[in-house]
Scaffold this active site. Structure first.
Site, PDB file in Angstrom:
ATOM      1  N   LYS A  71       0.858  -1.183   0.000  1.00  0.00           N
ATOM      2  CA  LYS A  71       0.000   0.000   0.000  1.00  0.00           C
ATOM      3  C   LYS A  71       0.896   1.235   0.000  1.00  0.00           C
ATOM      4  O   LYS A  71       1.950   1.243   0.653  1.00  0.00           O
ATOM      5  CB  LYS A  71      -0.876  -0.040   1.252  1.00  0.00           C
ATOM      6  CG  LYS A  71      -1.918   1.052   1.355  1.00  0.00           C
ATOM      7  CD  LYS A  71      -2.821   0.800   2.568  1.00  0.00           C
ATOM      8  CE  LYS A  71      -3.903   1.842   2.720  1.00  0.00           C
ATOM      9  NZ  LYS A  71      -4.788   1.576   3.872  1.00  0.00           N
ATOM     10  N   SER A 146      -9.684   1.408   2.729  1.00  0.00           N
ATOM     11  CA  SER A 146      -8.824   2.208   1.893  1.00  0.00           C
ATOM     12  C   SER A 146      -7.752   1.412   1.145  1.00  0.00           C
ATOM     13  O   SER A 146      -7.229   1.883   0.142  1.00  0.00           O
ATOM     14  CB  SER A 146      -8.129   3.282   2.743  1.00  0.00           C
ATOM     15  OG  SER A 146      -7.294   2.677   3.717  1.00  0.00           O
ATOM     16  N   SER A 170      -9.825  -1.107   6.839  1.00  0.00           N
ATOM     17  CA  SER A 170      -9.230  -0.943   5.507  1.00  0.00           C
ATOM     18  C   SER A 170      -8.488  -2.141   4.947  1.00  0.00           C
ATOM     19  O   SER A 170      -8.088  -2.120   3.783  1.00  0.00           O
ATOM     20  CB  SER A 170      -8.303   0.262   5.488  1.00  0.00           C
ATOM     21  OG  SER A 170      -9.084   1.411   5.343  1.00  0.00           O
TER      22      SER A 170
END
Ligand code: GLN
Length: 479
Positions: A71, A146, A170
């Site tokens: 990420k 996310s 997330s």
């Protein structure tokens, strides 16, 4: 079968037995990315050249030659790290996040930095300054967020595993939306050093993979004590060794009483019934716990705390220390204004403003301090519940992934859909998002929660569930 289709554990075995070379694996994953990325947009930065250079490093670690994706809020030395925000500009961190350092030392090679909601604020991956990511199972739909890019990349077969972060869901929510497994570890299980902060008391790094066994493998590498993170666990290392000889016989698995009245999409409520039956057939006892404070106050409590922490954490983006800046401002005030007006997206701005209000001296006691007290009550409610039961089974979300753009203008509704994931972060617990099957072409995930530090046991239960429910297939990636 193509090499990119291999799950992590098979890939590791095959590489060790020299059935294929790291270069062949690399080429296969690279081609897969090439083929699907135009449809999915899971990546902000592609780092295939860096991965290729890593292949020359002669690493004999457990993950030697395994491609991965991080990420884009995980710092990578010398490689652009954006947190999906314009405010970080072309920033290249001077150090690696510990979780990445651990993977790198184990031999993993970095194929890219994944798209996400800006500063991890959101649940669709649509709040990115770099454009939305698409769900590889149905590209008209959101991948969740996310960590949507990290989940989509594993689901579409770019890489066998990736890392994300989970502040309020997330990892678990995009894992469920994309049809992969995702673990939000106990707070303190994985070092947060080098993770760009959102809500520091809630943030936790964790893995995505296509099997539970693969999650175990990644956890065995990244769950290490790190003196650079004072909240990191200091005791002896946890054992994530894989075994097929696992059982839930006599274990008590609870549903949350207060959640029973909340509406769920039919495929999700059907999955809840199916999983209860599997667990019962395996000898577990299905029971109930009551979590009234969680059900009533967790969403408000989480957003009050997350926004308060975020506004403090994001103060450092001032155009001076790092990232985007303007050179022709007439004074410091104008510089702050211009940098922050341009650099932050609208969701981040509204959370900074809310966080500022919630912690402002005249209101702090009434909102921020009150929320910290409610958080204690929530943690106590879970502690008490886990005196009687081993795990809690619950949905990840009330609905399946929506179309891209749908509900975008209704923030309150969107925040409310995080109800099933946020409480876990408030109490610092581990949560596994697991695959239960498909409804049409959309995957359906559920969640298993345990007491603090029960991550290995949760994964063992996941092994049993996967045996019954099957392993997710690689999504077609819009092809
Ligand atoms: N959707 C939640 C939020 O926007 C959780 C996000 C996360 O876990 N990073 O804050």
């Amino acid at each position: 079968m193509e090499l990119y289709e291999l799950n992590l554990s098979f890939l590791v075995e095959g590489l060790k037995a020299k059935k294929f070379s790291p270069l062949e694996v690399y080429e296969s994953c690279k081609n897969r990315i090439e083929k699907c990325e135009k449809n999915i947009h899971a990546l902000i930065t592609r780092t295939e050249d860096f991965a290729k250079s890593q292949l020359n490093e002669n690493n004999n670690g457990i993950l030697a030659g395994v491609p991965t994706i991080l990420k884009d809020n995980l710092c990578t030395k010398g490689i652009k790290t954006t947190a999906a925000s314009k405010i970080l500009g072309d920033w290249r961190p001077p150090y690696d996040a510990t979780a990445w350092k651990d993977l790198r030392e184990a031999g993993a090679v970095l194929m890219g930095k994944a798209n996400m909601d800006e500063f991890a604020m959101g649940n669709t991956c649509g709040n990115s300054a770099y454009g939305a990511t698409h769900n590889p199972n149905d590209i008209s739909r959101v991948p969740g967020g996310s960590s949507g890019g990290s989940a989509a990349a594993v689901s579409a077969g770019y890489v066998p595993f990736s890392l994300g972060s989970d502040t309020g869901g997330s990892i678990r929510q995009p894992a469920s939306f994309c049809g992969v497994y995702g673990l939000k570890p106990t707070y303190g299980m994985v070092s947060r050093y080098g993770l760009i902060s959102y809500g520091s008391s809630l943030d936790q790094i964790g893995p995505f993979a296509r099997t539970v066994r693969d999650l175990q493998l990644v956890m065995s590498v990244i769950s290490q004590y790190d003196p650079m993170d004072s909240s990191c666990f200091r005791g002896k290392k946890f054992d994530f060794t894989h075994s097929e000889d696992v059982s839930v016989k006599g274990k008590k698995i609870a549903l949350v009483k207060e959640f029973q009245d909340f509406k769920l999409d039919t495929p999700i409520s059907d999955a809840m019934k199916k999983v209860q039956k599997i667990l019962e057939d395996e000898g577990a006892i299905i029971t109930e716990v009551s979590l009234p404070v969680v059900a009533r106050y967790a969403v408000a409590c989480y957003y009050a705390l997350a926004m308060s922490e975020a506004h403090t954490n994001l103060e450092r983006y001032d155009g001076i220390r790092l990232g985007y800046t303007v050179k022709d401002a007439s004074g410091i005030k104008e510089m702050f204004e211009r940098v922050r007006s341009y650099g932050f997206g609208s969701e981040v701005k509204s959370r900074i403003i809310a966080g500022t209000c919630l912690t402002e001296p005249s209101r702090c006691e009434e909102y921020y301090v009150a929320a910290t007290k409610v958080r204690t009550l929530i943690a106590q409610e879970f502690t008490k519940a886990f005196e009687d039961v081993d795990f809690i089974l619950q949905p990840v979300t009330p609905s399946l992934p929506q179309k891209i753009g749908e509900n975008d203008d209704d923030e309150m509704k969107s925040y409310a859909t995080d109800l099933y994931t946020l409480p876990v972060n408030l109490a610092g617990l581990p949560g596994l998002s697991f695959f239960t099957g498909y409804s049409g072409n959309l995957p359906v995930g559920l969640q298993l929660i345990g007491k603090r530090w029960s991550d290995p046991e949760i994964l063992n239960t996941g092994i049993i569930l996967e045996r019954h429910l099957g392993t997710p297939k690689i999504a077609n990636g819009g092809e």
